[in-house]
Design an enzyme around this catalytic site. Sequence first.
Site, PDB file in Angstrom:
ATOM      1  CB  CYS A 267      -0.890  -0.030   1.325  1.00 57.83           C
ATOM      2  SG  CYS A 267      -1.838   1.480   1.290  1.00 57.83           S
TER       3      CYS A 267
ATOM      4  CB  CYS B 141      -0.557   2.542   4.166  1.00 60.78           C
ATOM      5  SG  CYS B 141      -1.975   1.826   3.374  1.00 60.78           S
ATOM      6  CG  ASP B 142       3.242   1.467   4.348  1.00 59.13           C
ATOM      7  OD1 ASP B 142       2.904   1.819   5.636  1.00 59.13           O
ATOM      8  OD2 ASP B 142       3.088   0.160   4.058  1.00 59.13           O
TER       9      ASP B 142
END
Length: 308
Positions: free
Chosen positions: A133, A136-137
């Site tokens: 992701c 997300c990261d």
Amino acid sequence: MEKLVIIGNGPAGSTAAIYAARAGLKPLVFAGNIPGGLLTQTGDVENFPGFPNGVNGFDLVMDIQFQAEKFGAFFEYEQITDVALTPGGPHTLKVSDGRTIDCQALIIASGAIPRRLDIPGEDRLYGNGVSACATCDGAFYKDVPVVVAGGGDSAMEEALFLTRFASEVHLIHRRDQLRASLIMAERAKQHPKIKFHLNTLITEIVGDSKVSGVRILDREFNKESLLPCSAVFTALGHTPSSKLFHDAGVETDIAGFIVLKNNTSCTNISGVFAAGDCADPRYRQAIVAAGMGARAAMDAEKFLADAE
Ligand code: NDP
């Protein structure tokens, strides 16, 4: 007979449990394939509203669960191994410990599993540079080279997103033809930070405690090399955890995502609702899953009230 069973205790299932519990339905929640959902496998979550300093993914999932338990939801870590669904209910569920449970309404929030490369280093370095992701990261990898694996729209989107942070983005795809739509592919191709490696396999992710590079094989010239990078983002598509329900008559699309009817959380079977990544081919974000969970609980509550 249970009034409402929820399958899955990620953000979708647990948020559904908060809403259902506050409505007095005393929902019974079973963990999905990945207890707590995919969020438990990421590190810090920085894009969930209400947490300006970020929040640990596991902590977030547990807090949503505690919030539901506070209002009377009951969580079990057993799996549902079989279902028999009847339009309008009741539905019969087999539990991994051998029990059989009947319920009037069912919310499926069983999630989706990101496809993996299945190569050495991938599991060991998951959460330490390997991620499924970028949203997300990605922000953790500023001014360093990163790799995106895959050739679909997600890979293009993730590569473009990562250009905001990374010094360069290496897009590695196993075939010489991209699967992505032309417009997405062109956008990625024209970005100066994105370098395409087509017809190339990633054979290993290397690094001691965190990712330091990938071993790649150029299939055209049968040439192996080591490409230094700080992160590998897999964008290989997702497999929704829906087979059990599809086999029991729940309509899914060609990729296996549960089909929702008329902009609601209703499936084709009356009294069976779905929420989160198992029914979301597009967004797959924790906040979206949580919102879908709330909707499913409200739809289930209305269904149960109408049935009385
Ligand atoms: P896709 O299934 O479209 O693409 C997955 C990619 O990963 C393919 O290129 C595939 O290779 C590759 N792949 C799969 N398994 C492996 C493996 N084991 N090793 C190496 N490569 C692998 O998934 P997406 O998530 O990209 O897209 C899903 C859907 O969502 C699509 O319909 C897409 O159009 C849509 N979408 C739309 C967006 C938009 O419009 N903005 C953004 C993101 C997604 P191969 O091609 O060889 O099979």
